[in-house]
Design a protein around this motif. Structure first.
Motif, PDB file in Angstrom:
ATOM      1  N   GLU A  67      43.908 -13.478  78.404  1.00 47.49           N
ATOM      2  CA  GLU A  67      42.833 -14.191  79.070  1.00 47.49           C
ATOM      3  C   GLU A  67      41.496 -13.971  78.365  1.00 47.49           C
ATOM      4  O   GLU A  67      40.605 -14.814  78.427  1.00 47.49           O
ATOM      5  CB  GLU A  67      42.727 -13.702  80.506  1.00 47.49           C
ATOM      6  N   THR A  68      41.383 -12.844  77.678  1.00 51.67           N
ATOM      7  CA  THR A  68      40.141 -12.551  76.963  1.00 51.67           C
ATOM      8  C   THR A  68      39.778 -13.695  76.027  1.00 51.67           C
ATOM      9  O   THR A  68      38.617 -14.031  75.859  1.00 51.67           O
ATOM     10  CB  THR A  68      40.317 -11.256  76.160  1.00 51.67           C
ATOM     11  N   ILE A  71      38.018 -16.418  77.773  1.00 48.96           N
ATOM     12  CA  ILE A  71      36.696 -15.944  78.194  1.00 48.96           C
ATOM     13  C   ILE A  71      35.734 -16.028  77.002  1.00 48.96           C
ATOM     14  O   ILE A  71      34.590 -16.460  77.138  1.00 48.96           O
ATOM     15  CB  ILE A  71      36.773 -14.499  78.721  1.00 48.96           C
ATOM     16  N   PHE A  72      36.207 -15.638  75.817  1.00 46.67           N
ATOM     17  CA  PHE A  72      35.363 -15.767  74.628  1.00 46.67           C
ATOM     18  C   PHE A  72      34.961 -17.229  74.440  1.00 46.67           C
ATOM     19  O   PHE A  72      33.806 -17.537  74.147  1.00 46.67           O
ATOM     20  CB  PHE A  72      36.088 -15.267  73.370  1.00 46.67           C
ATOM     21  N   LEU A  74      34.675 -19.454  76.740  1.00 49.39           N
ATOM     22  CA  LEU A  74      33.713 -19.787  77.794  1.00 49.39           C
ATOM     23  C   LEU A  74      32.329 -19.244  77.444  1.00 49.39           C
ATOM     24  O   LEU A  74      31.310 -19.907  77.632  1.00 49.39           O
ATOM     25  CB  LEU A  74      34.219 -19.184  79.107  1.00 49.39           C
ATOM     26  N   VAL A  75      32.315 -18.022  76.899  1.00 47.60           N
ATOM     27  CA  VAL A  75      31.038 -17.409  76.532  1.00 47.60           C
ATOM     28  C   VAL A  75      30.362 -18.227  75.441  1.00 47.60           C
ATOM     29  O   VAL A  75      29.169 -18.534  75.512  1.00 47.60           O
ATOM     30  CB  VAL A  75      31.263 -15.956  76.061  1.00 47.60           C
ATOM     31  N   LEU A  78      28.928 -21.322  76.915  1.00 46.70           N
ATOM     32  CA  LEU A  78      27.685 -21.070  77.652  1.00 46.70           C
ATOM     33  C   LEU A  78      26.526 -20.867  76.693  1.00 46.70           C
ATOM     34  O   LEU A  78      25.424 -21.366  76.916  1.00 46.70           O
ATOM     35  CB  LEU A  78      27.858 -19.834  78.544  1.00 46.70           C
ATOM     36  N   LEU A  79      26.792 -20.133  75.593  1.00 50.06           N
ATOM     37  CA  LEU A  79      25.726 -19.902  74.616  1.00 50.06           C
ATOM     38  C   LEU A  79      25.288 -21.221  73.983  1.00 50.06           C
ATOM     39  O   LEU A  79      24.112 -21.415  73.685  1.00 50.06           O
ATOM     40  CB  LEU A  79      26.199 -18.932  73.536  1.00 50.06           C
TER      41      LEU A  79
ATOM     42  N   ALA B 441      21.784 -17.779  81.385  1.00 46.16           N
ATOM     43  CA  ALA B 441      23.098 -17.431  80.841  1.00 46.16           C
ATOM     44  C   ALA B 441      22.998 -16.263  79.868  1.00 46.16           C
ATOM     45  O   ALA B 441      23.758 -15.294  79.967  1.00 46.16           O
ATOM     46  CB  ALA B 441      23.713 -18.645  80.151  1.00 46.16           C
ATOM     47  N   VAL B 442      22.035 -16.322  78.953  1.00 51.54           N
ATOM     48  CA  VAL B 442      21.943 -15.269  77.932  1.00 51.54           C
ATOM     49  C   VAL B 442      21.642 -13.932  78.586  1.00 51.54           C
ATOM     50  O   VAL B 442      22.260 -12.908  78.279  1.00 51.54           O
ATOM     51  CB  VAL B 442      20.873 -15.646  76.894  1.00 51.54           C
ATOM     52  N   LEU B 445      24.760 -12.651  80.138  1.00 53.51           N
ATOM     53  CA  LEU B 445      25.731 -12.182  79.144  1.00 53.51           C
ATOM     54  C   LEU B 445      25.329 -10.800  78.629  1.00 53.51           C
ATOM     55  O   LEU B 445      26.164  -9.894  78.513  1.00 53.51           O
ATOM     56  CB  LEU B 445      25.831 -13.181  77.979  1.00 53.51           C
ATOM     57  N   SER B 558      34.538  -8.471  76.521  1.00 55.51           N
ATOM     58  CA  SER B 558      35.408  -8.864  77.617  1.00 55.51           C
ATOM     59  C   SER B 558      34.665  -8.799  78.952  1.00 55.51           C
ATOM     60  O   SER B 558      34.975  -9.542  79.874  1.00 55.51           O
ATOM     61  CB  SER B 558      36.621  -7.944  77.627  1.00 55.51           C
ATOM     62  N   THR B 560      31.783  -9.779  79.473  1.00 56.12           N
ATOM     63  CA  THR B 560      30.941 -10.956  79.676  1.00 56.12           C
ATOM     64  C   THR B 560      31.636 -11.970  80.577  1.00 56.12           C
ATOM     65  O   THR B 560      31.008 -12.916  81.039  1.00 56.12           O
ATOM     66  CB  THR B 560      30.598 -11.633  78.338  1.00 56.12           C
ATOM     67  N   ARG B 561      32.927 -11.742  80.840  1.00 54.03           N
ATOM     68  CA  ARG B 561      33.606 -12.630  81.794  1.00 54.03           C
ATOM     69  C   ARG B 561      32.933 -12.583  83.149  1.00 54.03           C
ATOM     70  O   ARG B 561      32.983 -13.533  83.901  1.00 54.03           O
ATOM     71  CB  ARG B 561      35.082 -12.268  81.917  1.00 54.03           C
ATOM     72  N   ALA B 564      30.560 -15.280  82.777  1.00 55.04           N
ATOM     73  CA  ALA B 564      31.139 -16.595  82.478  1.00 55.04           C
ATOM     74  C   ALA B 564      31.940 -17.141  83.653  1.00 55.04           C
ATOM     75  O   ALA B 564      31.755 -18.288  84.073  1.00 55.04           O
ATOM     76  CB  ALA B 564      32.012 -16.489  81.243  1.00 55.04           C
ATOM     77  N   ARG B 628      41.261  -6.566  86.580  1.00 58.92           N
ATOM     78  CA  ARG B 628      41.735  -6.530  85.208  1.00 58.92           C
ATOM     79  C   ARG B 628      40.776  -5.745  84.313  1.00 58.92           C
ATOM     80  O   ARG B 628      41.203  -4.995  83.448  1.00 58.92           O
ATOM     81  CB  ARG B 628      41.883  -7.970  84.704  1.00 58.92           C
TER      82      ARG B 628
END
Lengths: 82, 658
Positions: A67-68, A71-72, A74-75, A78-79, B441-442, B445, B558, B560-561, B564, B628
């Motif tokens: 899942e990571t 998420i990357f 998604l990050v 977002l950026l 967002a930044v 994060l 990780s 940062t989820r 997100a 998790r």
């Protein structure tokens, strides 16, 4: 002159559009990668849990590892967007 | 706190005539985790044999089997029973077993028989109706198709009309996608007729043994089934009436007899000689004195109880959690992963605090928080067992945290509350109310990366603490400790280097100082040194671990989820509101019409579906991602687990008392 200002505006609008496309691709492709990885792990995890309920915790853990990747994605999206 | 309950190893020895008294006392206390005696591996107890069950074991077990069978008929289970009712004295239970059990058993067996007979008859009639179905098209009495001496009746389905080469009388009519054919032919021509028919794809169907037309019989059977179902309802009603009447008694019997059987079989786990027995086991250290004195008084001082030295690392000591009440529900989340080993750092308290914070950080929304809180209270009716209740307690804490974060974020079902978000803004620019600069967002994060850095550093430090505590002093231990220190140095070294190169919000600004070495300033050089020392530290512990170096970055990222996944949940909520309210409902409200009202209803349905979906996703996102992060990113840094569960001999009595 009017044509030139239009071109700049169009270029700016396109830039935003391309960012959105990039963000979509980042999440979508990363999601597919995660899905492919979870395909095998998830199947095996359900099988293992059916055999032995105590495996549940460990099985869940293995299943969520890929899942990571999404998420990357998604990050990055977002950026790109903000 | 932070460590499992301290245990003591007890050796209880006495002569065999005290066996029953000792077992009874141990069972009552529900404290003694019996270490099973194994003949082939009897250290210090060589020559001892496994004990024999106490007298009365077989009677109790056979009574218990009877009780369980009755419970099965009535669908009684001690799990679904409330415990606050009056407890039954054991003497009364025993008397009633003598007096009433036989009658109750006969009655239950009678009900079971009656029910099964009725169910079987209904099933039988249903089969007959299916068998009759093709013949409902045949208008004559079915009995007329049987009992010929000189004729043979051929009945079945054919795909198309067919004509026979022998003299015959034929009835044929369309039935479903095929044709029902009933042919009467002289017995001597039967073979030829059959041949013709089978060539035409004939599938025989036996003619049902019924007197009357198929239609009449079907109606009769349908009536019968309705009548029998009525009877079945009556029987079920009587069964549930009897269940009401006997449930308390049955669970009390079950509890009493289970206790008796368990007690009677306990000696099978003890070491015995001709005249004596020895029981070995574990007791929480603070309960040893109480248990010893009670054993002494129960046996009149004829028992020898001694505490034995043990090696906490080598021996499999059973593990019982030792946490404040606030953290007890979280033990369930620990058990899903693995129970801590004896003497290991128990992170339950940390999880019980950090998990709800993570959950709230992701799903910070007053509306969803309240929905989840209500859902949790509703589910309490159904999840009555211990694990279920604990899960719901965890869920409740998470929901409350979600509400608190919702107040901070100023969010309720995706709408803004009447105040501005405090610190972090997660409102996206969706819909006509969109204003301002969009979500931070930044900032989020970076904040979540900080959470990751600190959480992981804490994990590595706990590994060092565990190693110092649980490993024997020596070269190996120092290697492990320096290895973990190496991981911390690598992470902070990389951070120092990043800070010296880039300016980031919420991070120390170390860029802009004069360069000292190939364009890197002093902080950068210090970071590089830390990184190098760290790598050496990891390498001296295990060269293979060096392959894991990229996880320093990936595990922090990780986290940062938290930002997100949370933002995606806000986005879904806001998009749902935008579609349902601004695009569908509001334009219709402007000038109402009949069709407009229908469209408004559709808008409301979309609103509900969107938010139900998002609530489900919120539980998954908030719950699974938070746990998790603990399981994968935090626990892998220090936590071993694999402790044996502490299962004391005995049972807390819910339905009976002495």
């Amino acid at each position: 002159m009017a044509v030139e200002t239009m071109t700049i505006e169009v270029a700016q609008a396109s830039a935003i559009g391309f960012k959105a496309i990039g963000a979509g691709l980042a999440v979508g492709l990363a999601g597919m990668g995660t899905g492919l990885a979870q395909l095998g792990i998830g199947g095996a995890a359900v099988g293992a849990t059916a055999e032995n309920k105590e495996m549940f915790g460990l099985a869940l853990l293995f299943t969520v590892i890929p899942e990571t990747v999404v998420i990357f994605g998604l990050v990055i999206a977002l950026l790109l967007l903000f | 706190m932070f460590e499992p309950q301290t245990m003591s190893k007890l050796l209880i020895a006495a002569s065999k005539d005290q066996l029953e008294a000792v077992v009874r006392e141990l069972y009552r206390h529900n404290l003694f985790h019996i270490e099973d005696f194994v003949e082939s591996d009897a250290q210090g107890l060589e020559g001892c044999k496994i004990g024999m069950p106490l007298p009365g074991a077989s009677e109790s077990s056979s009574d218990l089997v009877r009780i369980r069978s009755i419970e099965n008929t009535y669908g009684v289970s001690s799990k679904g029973m409330d415990t606050d009712e009056r407890k039954m004295p054991t003497s009364e239970v025993r008397q009633r077993i003598e007096r009433e059990l036989q009658a109750i058993e006969d009655e239950a067996a009678g009900f079971a028989d009656e029910k099964i007979t009725l169910e079987n008859t209904i099933r039988d009639y249903e089969t007959r109706i299916t068998e009759l179905k093709p013949y409902t098209l045949f208008p004559a009495n079915l009995a007329d198709l049987k009992g010929f001496e000189n004729f043979v009746v051929l009945a079945g389905l054919v795909p198309a009309h067919v004509s026979l080469s022998v003299p015959n009388e034929m009835f044929i009519t369309a039935y479903e996608k095929s044709n029902l054919l009933i042919a009467v032919v002289p017995r001597e021509n039967a073979e030829e007729a059959e041949k013709d028919l089978f060539e035409a794809g004939f599938q025989p169907i036996p003619v049902p043994d019924e007197n009357g037309t198929a239609g009449e019989r079907t109606v009769w059977y349908t009536h019968e089934i309705t009548r029998l179902e009525g009877d079945l309802k009556v029987v079920s009603g009587r069964i549930s009436a009897q269940k009401e009447k006997n449930a308390t008694f049955l669970v009390a019997c079950d509890e009493l007899l289970t206790a008796e059987v368990e007690r009677a079989e306990a000696p099978l786990r003890f070491a015995t000689t001709e005249e004596t027995f020895v029981a070995e086991g574990w007791v929480p250290a603070d309960m040893v004195a109480a248990l010893t004195s009670d054993l002494q008084s129960a046996t009149g001082g004829k028992v020898f109880v001694s505490e034995v030295e043990f090696d906490p690392i080598e021996e499999a000591v059973p593990v019982e959690y030792h946490n404040p009440d606030f953290s007890k529900p979280t033990e369930m989340l620990m058990d899903i992963y693995s129970r801590p080993q004896y003497g290991e750092f128990d992170p339950t308290i940390l999880v019980s605090i950090v998990f709800p914070i993570f959950f709230g950080f992701i799903l910070g929304d007053v509306g969803y928080g309240i929905i989840l809180l209500a859902l949790g209270y509703y589910l309490r009716k159904f999840l009555k067992d211990d694990a279920g209740q604990k899960l719901l307690d965890v869920f409740r804490n998470a929901s409350i945290s979600s509400i608190i974060f919702g107040l901070i974020y100023s969010e309720c079902l995706g709408f803004a509350l009447p105040w501005s978000p405090i610190g972090i803004n997660r409102h996206l620019n969706i819909g006509s109310h969109a204003s301002g600069h969009g979500p931070d967002a930044v900032l989020m994060l970076v904040l979540t990366a900080w959470i990751g850095i600190l959480h992981i550093t804490l994990g590595r430090m706990l590994h060092m603490y565990n190693a110092a505590n649980m490993m024997k002093p020596g070269r190996h231990r120092s290697k492990v400790i320096f290895g973990q220190l190496g991981w911390i140095l690598v992470m902070w070294g990389i951070l120092l280097m990043l800070w010296s190169l880039f300016e980031m919000p919420l991070m120390p600004v170390l860029a802009g100082y004069p360069a000292v070495f190939v364009g890197i300033n002093g902080f950068g050089v210090a970071g590089a040194v830390l990184l190098l020392v760290g790598i050496i530290g990891i390498g001296q512990d295990s060269m293979l671990e060096l392959m894991e170096l990229p996880t320093v970055i990936s595990h922090v990222l990780s986290y940062t989820r938290l930002a997100a996944v949370g933002l995606s949940s806000v986005a879904i909520a806001m998009v749902t509101n935008y579609i349902a309210i601004e695009l569908i409902i509001e334009p219709q409200l402007a000038n109402l019409s009949i069709i407009g009202i229908v469209i408004i209803l559709i808008g409301i349905v979309i609103f509900l579906i969107g938010h139900i979906l998002n609530t489900a996703l919120g539980i998954m996102g908030g719950g699974l991602h938070s746990i998790r992060l603990h399981y994968v990113e935090f626990f892998t840094k220090f936590y071993k687990g694999g402790g044996k569960k502490y299962e004391p001999f005995g049972k807390l009595r819910k339905f009976t008392e002495d």
